[in-house]
Design a protein around this motif. Structure first.
Motif, mmCIF file in Angstrom:
data_model
loop_
_atom_site.group_PDB
_atom_site.id
_atom_site.type_symbol
_atom_site.label_atom_id
_atom_site.label_comp_id
_atom_site.label_asym_id
_atom_site.label_seq_id
_atom_site.Cartn_x
_atom_site.Cartn_y
_atom_site.Cartn_z
ATOM 1 N N LEU A 92 62.864 -89.935 48.985
ATOM 2 C CA LEU A 92 64.040 -90.392 48.240
ATOM 3 C C LEU A 92 63.646 -90.922 46.861
ATOM 4 N N GLN A 93 62.540 -91.633 46.798
ATOM 5 C CA GLN A 93 62.100 -92.169 45.516
ATOM 6 C C GLN A 93 61.635 -91.057 44.578
ATOM 7 N N VAL A 94 60.958 -90.054 45.132
ATOM 8 C CA VAL A 94 60.568 -88.903 44.309
ATOM 9 C C VAL A 94 61.809 -88.189 43.780
ATOM 10 N N LEU A 95 62.817 -88.034 44.643
ATOM 11 C CA LEU A 95 64.069 -87.412 44.214
ATOM 12 C C LEU A 95 64.746 -88.247 43.135
ATOM 13 N N ARG A 156 50.122 -76.992 29.294
ATOM 14 C CA ARG A 156 49.611 -75.680 28.891
ATOM 15 C C ARG A 156 49.216 -74.839 30.099
ATOM 16 N N TRP A 157 48.587 -75.449 31.097
ATOM 17 C CA TRP A 157 48.155 -74.698 32.269
ATOM 18 C C TRP A 157 49.333 -74.260 33.131
ATOM 19 N N SER A 158 50.294 -75.152 33.313
ATOM 20 C CA SER A 158 51.392 -74.884 34.244
ATOM 21 C C SER A 158 52.545 -74.123 33.607
ATOM 22 N N GLY A 159 52.641 -74.170 32.286
ATOM 23 C CA GLY A 159 53.768 -73.543 31.619
ATOM 24 C C GLY A 159 55.023 -74.396 31.616
ATOM 25 N N MET A 160 54.949 -75.600 32.175
ATOM 26 C CA MET A 160 56.104 -76.495 32.170
ATOM 27 C C MET A 160 56.278 -77.119 30.793
ATOM 28 N N ALA A 161 57.498 -77.482 30.493
ATOM 29 C CA ALA A 161 57.777 -78.142 29.225
ATOM 30 C C ALA A 161 57.095 -79.505 29.197
ATOM 31 N N PRO A 162 56.596 -79.928 28.042
ATOM 32 C CA PRO A 162 55.957 -81.251 27.962
ATOM 33 C C PRO A 162 56.861 -82.375 28.454
ATOM 34 N N GLU A 163 58.155 -82.270 28.189
ATOM 35 C CA GLU A 163 59.077 -83.308 28.637
ATOM 36 C C GLU A 163 59.117 -83.391 30.161
ATOM 37 N N THR A 164 59.062 -82.237 30.824
ATOM 38 C CA THR A 164 59.060 -82.227 32.285
ATOM 39 C C THR A 164 57.780 -82.838 32.836
ATOM 40 N N VAL A 165 56.664 -82.523 32.206
ATOM 41 C CA VAL A 165 55.387 -83.067 32.664
ATOM 42 C C VAL A 165 55.353 -84.580 32.493
ATOM 43 N N VAL A 166 55.745 -85.050 31.314
ATOM 44 C CA VAL A 166 55.620 -86.471 30.998
ATOM 45 C C VAL A 166 56.646 -87.310 31.749
ATOM 46 N N TYR A 167 57.891 -86.863 31.791
ATOM 47 C CA TYR A 167 58.972 -87.691 32.319
ATOM 48 C C TYR A 167 59.309 -87.424 33.782
ATOM 49 N N ARG A 168 58.771 -86.354 34.369
ATOM 50 C CA ARG A 168 59.100 -86.036 35.757
ATOM 51 C C ARG A 168 57.846 -85.923 36.629
ATOM 52 N N LEU A 169 56.941 -85.024 36.271
ATOM 53 C CA LEU A 169 55.785 -84.758 37.130
ATOM 54 C C LEU A 169 54.855 -85.964 37.230
ATOM 55 N N ILE A 170 54.457 -86.509 36.104
ATOM 56 C CA ILE A 170 53.483 -87.608 36.110
ATOM 57 C C ILE A 170 54.028 -88.852 36.814
ATOM 58 N N PRO A 171 55.285 -89.278 36.582
ATOM 59 C CA PRO A 171 55.795 -90.425 37.351
ATOM 60 C C PRO A 171 55.800 -90.188 38.859
ATOM 61 N N CYS A 172 56.087 -88.949 39.291
ATOM 62 C CA CYS A 172 56.028 -88.657 40.729
ATOM 63 C C CYS A 172 54.602 -88.801 41.253
ATOM 64 N N ILE A 222 57.555 -97.799 37.180
ATOM 65 C CA ILE A 222 57.219 -96.591 37.929
ATOM 66 C C ILE A 222 58.324 -95.550 37.814
ATOM 67 N N PHE A 223 59.567 -95.963 38.025
ATOM 68 C CA PHE A 223 60.665 -95.003 38.058
ATOM 69 C C PHE A 223 61.079 -94.523 36.669
ATOM 70 N N TYR A 224 60.891 -95.351 35.654
ATOM 71 C CA TYR A 224 61.359 -94.984 34.320
ATOM 72 C C TYR A 224 60.245 -94.892 33.282
ATOM 73 N N GLY A 225 59.018 -95.230 33.672
ATOM 74 C CA GLY A 225 57.905 -95.138 32.728
ATOM 75 C C GLY A 225 56.592 -94.891 33.433
ATOM 76 N N GLY A 226 56.622 -94.041 34.457
ATOM 77 C CA GLY A 226 55.422 -93.794 35.250
ATOM 78 C C GLY A 226 54.342 -93.029 34.527
ATOM 79 N N PHE A 227 54.623 -92.562 33.322
ATOM 80 C CA PHE A 227 53.633 -91.828 32.544
ATOM 81 C C PHE A 227 52.770 -92.754 31.693
ATOM 82 N N ARG A 228 53.120 -94.018 31.597
ATOM 83 C CA ARG A 228 52.388 -94.964 30.760
ATOM 84 C C ARG A 228 51.100 -95.421 31.440
ATOM 85 N N GLY A 229 50.106 -95.691 30.620
ATOM 86 C CA GLY A 229 48.842 -96.164 31.166
ATOM 87 C C GLY A 229 48.963 -97.512 31.846
ATOM 88 N N VAL A 230 49.785 -98.407 31.287
ATOM 89 C CA VAL A 230 49.937 -99.733 31.892
ATOM 90 C C VAL A 230 50.596 -99.633 33.266
#
Length: 311
Positions: A92-95, A156-172, A222-230
């Motif tokens: 549910l949290q991933v969704l 670049r490897w996956s072909g996903m848009a940078p926005e998808t990687v940063v705001y969706r994949l990495i937080p998951c 985590i839910f809104y900024g999971g891509f940040r180093g902190v």
């Protein structure tokens, strides 16, 4: 040494961050193109994965040599229910992250930096805000931060848009790695009792959800900024660091310290993980000295009556 898949996954991610830093520095200091940096990183990760697989198999083999075969213990009904609830809660949290529209971007330029790397095929040569080359340069300590390079390489490897990687994949990924890190901490605190560990993780998940009301709280980050180093430091590095310190696995602690230096703007590597480790070592030393002093006093009290009788 026991074989734990969570240790391999967490340490593998920390090692990937370190390998990214090596490739990132090649781009910054040697002037390599971003394409060359991603190719170097891919080769490094391939070698590291092979080494991790071999070391994991060897560790697993050594852990079972000389040990009797475990009895066929059935999983209790309570444990099965807790596991199902935990997995459902995590899904549910991933969704929530994948379908959420809100992203915490206040003062953050991660996506802009990744887009600049991909567009210019270079690292930190163009200001992501203006699109113009840097005229006065930038802080070398800021140049050391390698997360934009890693995110750009994944895009670049996956072909996903940078926005998808940063705001969706990495937080998951941050969320899942956070559960692994807290799971390791729970295993240490509750002596590998699975029921208690599952309850502990469910409580952690509830606290994550309850902390989504303002920036700076772990759940919100985590839910809104999971891509940040902190955020990665708070959700993954610190709980895993404590589990390593409890078990005296100082290699894991060193990996956490180095990973933080690669992700977060610290005082030349002296970040929170290093301070926590130094404080832990100092407190442990004081605890040991006090225990020895108390033991000597106890021995002195025990031997005193015997000496008086001898006189």
């Amino acid at each position: 040494m026991t074989f734990r898949i969570s240790d391999l996954l967490i340490r593998g991610c920390l090692i990937i961050i370190g390998l990214t830093e090596v490739a990132h520095l090649a781009g910054c200091l040697l002037g390599w193109s971003f394409l060359a940096v991603t190719e170097l990183l891919l080769a490094e990760i391939a070698v590291a994965v092979l080494v991790l697989i071999l070391s994991g198999l060897i560790a697993h083999k050594n852990s079972i040599i000389g040990k009797p075969a475990p009895e066929n213990s059935k999983t209790s009904g309570r444990q099965q229910i807790l596991t199902v609830v935990l997995v459902f809660f995590i899904l549910l949290q991933v969704l929530w992250i994948l379908t959420g529209e809100r992203v915490w971007m206040d003062g953050d330029m991660t996506l802009e930096t990744v887009n600049t790397f991909l567009k210019e095929n270079s690292i930190y040569t163009v200001d992501p805000l203006t699109g113009e080359p840097y005229t006065q340069g930038m802080s070398f300590r800021l140049k050391l931060l390698c997360l934009p390079t890693l995110y750009g390489a994944i895009s670049r490897w996956s072909g996903m848009a940078p926005e998808t990687v940063v705001y969706r994949l990495i937080p998951c990924l941050t969320l899942c790695m956070g559960y692994l890190a807290y799971g390791r901490l729970g295993a240490v605190l509750f002596d590998h009792n699975r029921e208690k560990c599952n309850i502990f993780l469910i409580i952690v998940g509830i606290l994550f959800c309850a902390g989504t009301y303002m920036p700076g709280v772990d759940g919100f980050d985590i839910f809104y900024g999971g891509f940040r180093g902190v955020t990665i430091r708070a959700a993954v590095l610190l709980p895993y660091l404590f589990s390593c310190l409890f078990e005296r696995k100082y290699l894991g602690a060193v990996l956490c310290i180095l990973a933080e230096a690669c992700m977060v703007w610290t005082l030349y590597g002296a970040g929170v993980c290093l301070l926590v480790t130094l404080a832990w070592v100092a407190l442990r030393w004081l605890w040991t000295m006090c225990s020895r002093s108390d033991h000597k006093k106890t021995q002195a009290v025990k031997t005193a009556p015997g000496e008086e009788d001898a006189e």
